[in-house]
Design a protein around this motif. Structure first.
Motif, PDB file in Angstrom:
ATOM      1  N   LEU A   1       0.714  -1.278   0.057  1.00 44.57           N
ATOM      2  CA  LEU A   1      -0.069   0.039   0.039  1.00 44.57           C
ATOM      3  C   LEU A   1       0.890   1.077  -0.062  1.00 44.57           C
ATOM      4  O   LEU A   1       0.412   2.246  -0.562  1.00 44.57           O
ATOM      5  CB  LEU A   1      -0.859   0.020   1.143  1.00 44.57           C
ATOM      6  N   SER A   2       1.874   1.325   0.823  1.00 40.00           N
ATOM      7  CA  SER A   2       2.637   2.596   1.090  1.00 40.00           C
ATOM      8  C   SER A   2       3.811   2.715   0.410  1.00 40.00           C
ATOM      9  O   SER A   2       4.638   3.473   0.395  1.00 40.00           O
ATOM     10  CB  SER A   2       2.895   2.830   2.565  1.00 40.00           C
ATOM     11  N   GLY A   3       4.464   1.461  -0.346  1.00 32.97           N
ATOM     12  CA  GLY A   3       5.731   1.288  -0.838  1.00 32.97           C
ATOM     13  C   GLY A   3       6.779   1.220   0.150  1.00 32.97           C
ATOM     14  O   GLY A   3       6.544   1.068   1.562  1.00 32.97           O
ATOM     15  N   ASP A   4       8.134   1.255  -0.073  1.00 35.52           N
ATOM     16  CA  ASP A   4       9.291   1.088   0.883  1.00 35.52           C
ATOM     17  C   ASP A   4      10.398   1.729   0.486  1.00 35.52           C
ATOM     18  O   ASP A   4      10.394   2.628  -0.520  1.00 35.52           O
ATOM     19  CB  ASP A   4       9.751  -0.396   0.876  1.00 35.52           C
ATOM     20  N   SER A   5      11.400   1.593   1.222  1.00 39.31           N
ATOM     21  CA  SER A   5      12.577   2.622   1.170  1.00 39.31           C
ATOM     22  C   SER A   5      13.554   2.407   0.013  1.00 39.31           C
ATOM     23  O   SER A   5      14.421   3.022  -0.309  1.00 39.31           O
ATOM     24  CB  SER A   5      13.423   2.610   2.265  1.00 39.31           C
ATOM     25  N   GLU A   6      12.949   1.029  -0.676  1.00 33.58           N
ATOM     26  CA  GLU A   6      14.230   0.831  -1.893  1.00 33.58           C
ATOM     27  C   GLU A   6      13.449   1.294  -3.367  1.00 33.58           C
ATOM     28  O   GLU A   6      13.898   0.766  -4.208  1.00 33.58           O
ATOM     29  CB  GLU A   6      13.946  -0.809  -1.794  1.00 33.58           C
ATOM     30  N   GLY A   7      12.483   2.240  -3.166  1.00 30.02           N
ATOM     31  CA  GLY A   7      11.945   2.643  -4.205  1.00 30.02           C
ATOM     32  C   GLY A   7      10.567   2.035  -4.980  1.00 30.02           C
ATOM     33  O   GLY A   7      10.157   2.541  -5.886  1.00 30.02           O
TER      34      GLY A   7
END
Length: 450
Positions: free
Chosen positions: A220-226
């Motif tokens: 839902l929100s994505g991650d720190s890896e793009g």
């Protein structure tokens, strides 16, 4: 809270060999380690920093503001911008390292020149361009599928459900669709979106039944890896949560918080607002799950604004009689053949219970088209599990030399075996055959198939 233990004898050995600007301070704010380029932009050497207090350096206008006190206070990652004595600006990231008691023992700070962020900005611009391209592709696909193939509204219950959905399309509120698997909930959800003010934006589906709990928030929100989250891709559009009742209590509460605040938290901890319409589906009424404590009451009241039920196919004979020839035509065209249904087969298909609803019907019709040996399909062309003997099928029963109890036992066994293959559970078999569940279990044991 993650807790890391530090070995003082080997602490931060990697810092001595790195080309990055890293500084380590203890809980008193004293610098205990610095990389070989630390202080370069502040007019000081790494050696002169060791043993100094960041509080003193802040008063001397070397580190303004100092990041260590903020990390010690917040006990989490902190990001800020420092102005250096030379007039440049540095982006500083501070990370806490905890002792076994959960207290901050060390703070590691990493700094980079503001100009170096241009590279990061270029990367973000590329991500934004890629996201715009994905939205355009979704838009083109949506235009191609503007009219759902096989949409049948012959029965009163289905037409009323779709009419209610289209009325609610303009309200821009969450909608809950419920009913057995395969009853057309996803098709109705797409129709609602196509007739809403969000029709020019994305319609995305997330299957809550298959996404692991650990990956749900990332999806839902994505991650720190793009990885871009669905809430970002669907901005301005619709997100359809299929099987919302399968979410764990923790995820139900997380989703309720996001829907209530209209914002979510990224992997970096930033609060991001979103404008996405939430539609959801469930395979049964959620009110009982709420009463039993299996479903969040808060989430229930957020999604249960426009509830729409889609009845099982066995209760929608008008839809069934229209879907049978529709699927026959579709699969004949798909496989390049010409087939017809005999009247007897058509009537038999109308009487089948179809526990898998439209999905099951489509599967059987395609198997008929593929496996049928003649142009006119009969009940003999059906898959074996659908050939349940009827009262007029005595020609298929070998009677010579057999007693009536023996014949009845043979028919009973065939019926039970076909029902077991079709329905799977003894509870569903009992419901469909009109006998008790213990009777089903006893009979299956008798025939050696339990």
């Amino acid at each position: 809270m993650s807790i890391f233990s530090i070995n003082p004898d080997t602490q931060f050995e990697i810092i001595d060999s790195t080309d990055e600007d890293l500084i380590v301070t203890n809980r008193d704010g004293v610098i205990v380690q610095a990389s070989r380029i630390s202080g370069r932009h502040y007019g000081v050497t790494p050696e002169s920093l060791l043993g100094r207090s960041v509080y003193d350096l802040e008063r001397e206008k070397v580190f303004v503001p100092a990041i260590t006190p903020l990390v010690l206070k917040e006990k989490k990652k902190v990001v800020l911008v420092q102005d250096t004595p030379s007039g440049t600006r540095e982006l500083i990231l501070g990370f806490p390292l905890f002792d076994e008691a959960g207290e901050v023992e060390y703070v590691i700070s990493y700094s980079c020149e503001w100009s170096e962020l241009v590279v990061i900005q270029d990367y973000l611009n590329e991500l934004e361009t890629e996201m715009a391209r994905m939205k355009e592709e979704l838009h083109l696909l949506r235009r191609e599928a503007a009219v759902p193939e096989g949409l049948v509204l012959a029965s009163r219950s289905t037409s009323e459900a779709f009419a209610r959905g289209l009325e609610a399309a303009e309200l821009d509120v969450p909608i809950l669709l419920y009913g057995e698997h395969g009853t057309g909930k996803a098709t109705l959800a797409r129709e609602i979106h196509a007739n809403s003010r969000r029709s020019e934006e994305a319609f995305l589906t997330l299957d809550c039944r298959t996404v692991p709990e650990a990956l749900f928030e990332r999806e839902l929100s994505g991650d720190s890896e793009g990885k871009i989250g669905l809430l970002s891709i669907a901005e301005g559009g619709t997100l359809y949560l299929d099987g919302i009742e399968r979410l764990s209590p923790y995820l139900q509460n997380r989703l309720a918080g996001w829907m209530k605040d209209k914002r979510y938290q990224t992997a970096e901890g930033a609060e991001v607002p979103f404008d996405v319409r939430i539609m959801a589906s469930a395979e049964g009424e959620l009110s009982e799950a709420v009463q039993d404590g299996a479903f969040s009451r808060e989430l229930y009241y957020l999604v249960y604004l426009v509830p729409i039920e889609l009845r099982p196919l066995m209760e929608r004979k008008e839809d069934l009689s229209s879907l049978i020839p529709l699927f026959l035509e579709r699969f004949c065209e798909k496989h390049g053949v010409r087939k017809e249904l005999s009247q007897g087969l058509f009537e038999h298909l109308l009487e089948c219970p179809w526990p898998g609803n439209i999905d099951e019907l489509a599967n059987v019709m395609e198997r008929l088209v593929i496996g049928g040996k003649s142009k006119v399909l009969t009940a003999d062309d059906l898959p074996m599990e659908y050939r349940i003997p009827t009262g007029d099928s005595l020609s298929e029963i070998e009677m010579d030399g057999r007693t009536l109890p023996s014949i009845l036992e043979s028919v009973e066994k065939r019926v039970l075996m076909a029902a077991k293959q079709r329905y799977g559970t003894t509870t569903e078999m009992a419901k469909r055959l009109g006998i008790s569940q213990p009777s089903v279990v006893r009979k299956l044991k008798k025939y050696g198939r339990e």
